[in-house]
Design an enzyme around this catalytic site. Structure first.
Site, PDB file in Angstrom:
ATOM      1  N   SER A   8       0.913  -1.261   0.053  1.00 39.69           N
ATOM      2  CA  SER A   8       0.024  -0.102   0.034  1.00 39.69           C
ATOM      3  C   SER A   8       0.909   1.065   0.006  1.00 39.69           C
ATOM      4  O   SER A   8       1.684   1.530   1.002  1.00 39.69           O
ATOM      5  CB  SER A   8      -0.882   0.027   1.337  1.00 39.69           C
ATOM      6  OG  SER A   8      -1.517   1.315   1.515  1.00 39.69           O
ATOM      7  N   HIS A  31      -1.166  -1.071  -4.368  1.00 42.77           N
ATOM      8  CA  HIS A  31      -2.435  -0.939  -3.497  1.00 42.77           C
ATOM      9  C   HIS A  31      -2.629   0.533  -3.553  1.00 42.77           C
ATOM     10  O   HIS A  31      -1.599   1.512  -2.718  1.00 42.77           O
ATOM     11  CB  HIS A  31      -2.473  -1.730  -2.301  1.00 42.77           C
ATOM     12  CG  HIS A  31      -3.781  -1.908  -1.603  1.00 42.77           C
ATOM     13  ND1 HIS A  31      -4.930  -2.372  -1.837  1.00 42.77           N
ATOM     14  CD2 HIS A  31      -4.200  -0.979  -0.427  1.00 42.77           C
ATOM     15  CE1 HIS A  31      -5.799  -2.109  -1.077  1.00 42.77           C
ATOM     16  NE2 HIS A  31      -5.399  -1.257  -0.213  1.00 42.77           N
ATOM     17  N   ASP A  33      -5.058   3.445  -1.864  1.00 42.66           N
ATOM     18  CA  ASP A  33      -5.841   3.864  -0.897  1.00 42.66           C
ATOM     19  C   ASP A  33      -6.547   5.183  -1.267  1.00 42.66           C
ATOM     20  O   ASP A  33      -5.861   6.201  -0.901  1.00 42.66           O
ATOM     21  CB  ASP A  33      -5.418   3.519   0.509  1.00 42.66           C
ATOM     22  CG  ASP A  33      -5.234   2.087   0.865  1.00 42.66           C
ATOM     23  OD1 ASP A  33      -6.162   1.440   0.761  1.00 42.66           O
ATOM     24  OD2 ASP A  33      -3.990   1.879   1.380  1.00 42.66           O
ATOM     25  N   MET A  35      -9.594   7.813  -0.008  1.00 46.26           N
ATOM     26  CA  MET A  35     -10.303   8.077   1.007  1.00 46.26           C
ATOM     27  C   MET A  35     -11.031   9.362   0.850  1.00 46.26           C
ATOM     28  O   MET A  35     -10.387  10.361   0.419  1.00 46.26           O
ATOM     29  CB  MET A  35      -9.447   8.142   2.292  1.00 46.26           C
ATOM     30  CG  MET A  35      -8.669   6.810   2.462  1.00 46.26           C
ATOM     31  SD  MET A  35      -7.845   6.852   4.070  1.00 46.26           S
ATOM     32  CE  MET A  35      -6.817   5.410   4.173  1.00 46.26           C
ATOM     33  N   HIS A  64      -8.508   0.809  -3.886  1.00 43.74           N
ATOM     34  CA  HIS A  64      -9.212   0.312  -2.990  1.00 43.74           C
ATOM     35  C   HIS A  64     -10.195   1.606  -2.704  1.00 43.74           C
ATOM     36  O   HIS A  64      -9.499   2.627  -2.132  1.00 43.74           O
ATOM     37  CB  HIS A  64      -8.363  -0.134  -1.652  1.00 43.74           C
ATOM     38  CG  HIS A  64      -9.077  -0.450  -0.736  1.00 43.74           C
ATOM     39  ND1 HIS A  64      -8.607  -0.435   0.552  1.00 43.74           N
ATOM     40  CD2 HIS A  64     -10.553  -0.374  -0.299  1.00 43.74           C
ATOM     41  CE1 HIS A  64      -9.592  -0.412   1.680  1.00 43.74           C
ATOM     42  NE2 HIS A  64     -10.712  -0.402   1.196  1.00 43.74           N
ATOM     43  N   MET A  66     -12.434   3.932  -0.628  1.00 39.98           N
ATOM     44  CA  MET A  66     -13.090   4.192   0.691  1.00 39.98           C
ATOM     45  C   MET A  66     -13.692   5.384   0.346  1.00 39.98           C
ATOM     46  O   MET A  66     -13.368   6.581   1.153  1.00 39.98           O
ATOM     47  CB  MET A  66     -11.912   4.235   1.774  1.00 39.98           C
ATOM     48  CG  MET A  66     -11.510   3.007   2.003  1.00 39.98           C
ATOM     49  SD  MET A  66      -9.865   2.774   2.969  1.00 39.98           S
ATOM     50  CE  MET A  66      -8.651   3.109   1.704  1.00 39.98           C
ATOM     51  N   MET A 137     -11.303  -6.500   5.047  1.00 36.46           N
ATOM     52  CA  MET A 137     -10.570  -5.478   5.927  1.00 36.46           C
ATOM     53  C   MET A 137      -9.963  -6.370   7.470  1.00 36.46           C
ATOM     54  O   MET A 137     -11.008  -6.933   7.925  1.00 36.46           O
ATOM     55  CB  MET A 137     -11.267  -4.333   6.386  1.00 36.46           C
ATOM     56  CG  MET A 137     -11.479  -3.202   4.976  1.00 36.46           C
ATOM     57  SD  MET A 137     -10.170  -2.942   4.026  1.00 36.46           S
ATOM     58  CE  MET A 137      -9.007  -2.046   5.221  1.00 36.46           C
ATOM     59  N   ASP A 175      -6.435  -6.828   4.123  1.00 39.25           N
ATOM     60  CA  ASP A 175      -5.840  -5.533   3.944  1.00 39.25           C
ATOM     61  C   ASP A 175      -6.041  -4.959   5.730  1.00 39.25           C
ATOM     62  O   ASP A 175      -7.052  -4.830   6.385  1.00 39.25           O
ATOM     63  CB  ASP A 175      -6.629  -4.645   3.483  1.00 39.25           C
ATOM     64  CG  ASP A 175      -5.949  -2.996   3.054  1.00 39.25           C
ATOM     65  OD1 ASP A 175      -4.908  -2.858   3.642  1.00 39.25           O
ATOM     66  OD2 ASP A 175      -6.905  -2.373   2.276  1.00 39.25           O
TER      67      ASP A 175
END
Ligand code: DX5
Ligand code: ZN
Length: 216
Positions: A8, A31, A33, A35, A64, A66, A137, A175
């Site tokens: 990540s 990866h 992330d 957000m 990913h 979020m 998760m 993750d």
């Protein structure tokens, strides 16, 4: 089973993102992330960063999301260079999550769903046939560097059983809090893709750490 490692970049140095992505060239995915400060209480990176990192690596980008209502943005992440896009089942209605997966597939990319720690294994069932990957998760999403939740392993085992019975090509990713010790626990429970942020980027020898996470 072949174990894939997805470092990540949340734990990378954002001032040296190209260098830090090239440091993980022996991994299987990058990866990313994303957000939005609403679905999770933190902000990270978005579409322009995905677009900028796309040309600096040949590894597939595992994005990913979020974010709430991911349907609004999935096509733009695909156009920016994502190879695999995952949406949280908690982020919208089941109908809209289905539509998001469909949009990702229409772009020729891989799609999947993510479960937060409080969401039960059964929540993947309506999406399993439309998923290339399921992400469980093992921490509350939002921050790197948290402690692995071993009680998520029952969920990983249950989802491994669903996958083997209903969609054996589907990958099973975990993750949060993955290090060489917890990696072993997650693989034993049935995971085949391991996300690791701090365990990779805090290592002095990153290729060695990636090998260790693979259990080699
Ligand atoms: C948490 C993110 C993770 C995080 C993992 O919300 O989804 O991908 O970067 O970091 P570590 O491996 O440090 O727990
Ligand atoms: Zn993540």
């Amino acid at each position: 089973m072949q174990i894939k490692i997805a470092p990540s970049i949340l734990s990378a140095d954002f001032a040296n993102l190209q260098r830090d992505i090239q440091r993980i060239s022996t991994a299987d995915y990058v990866h990313v992330d994303v957000m939005d400060g609403i679905f999770v209480p933190n902000l990270s990176i978005g579409i322009p960063v995905v677009q900028s990192i796309r040309p600096v690596t040949t590894l597939p980008l595992d994005v990913h999301l979020m974010i709430v209502q991911p349907l609004r943005y999935v096509e733009r992440f695909c156009d920016a260079g994502a190879d695999l896009v995952t949406c949280h089942v908690e982020a919208d209605t089941p109908e809209n999550i289905h539509l998001a997966l469909e949009k990702i597939h229409t772009k020729g990319k891989k799609a999947g769903v993510v479960l937060k720690p409080n969401t039960r294994a059964e929540a993947v069932l309506p999406f399993l046939h439309a998923s290339d990957i399921i992400l469980v998760m093992t921490v509350e999403p939002g921050f790197g560097g948290q402690k692995f939740m071993p009680d998520m392993m029952d969920k990983v085992r249950a989802i491994r059983r669903y996958i083997d019975a209903q969609n054996p090509a589907c990958e099973l990713e975990v993750d949060g809090g993955i290090d060489p010790d917890t990696a072993k626990i997650a693989v034993e429970a049935g995971a085949n893709v391991l996300v690791a942020g701090s365990a990779v980027y805090k290592a002095d020898d990153i290729p060695a750490r990636i090998r260790q996470l693979r259990g080699l």
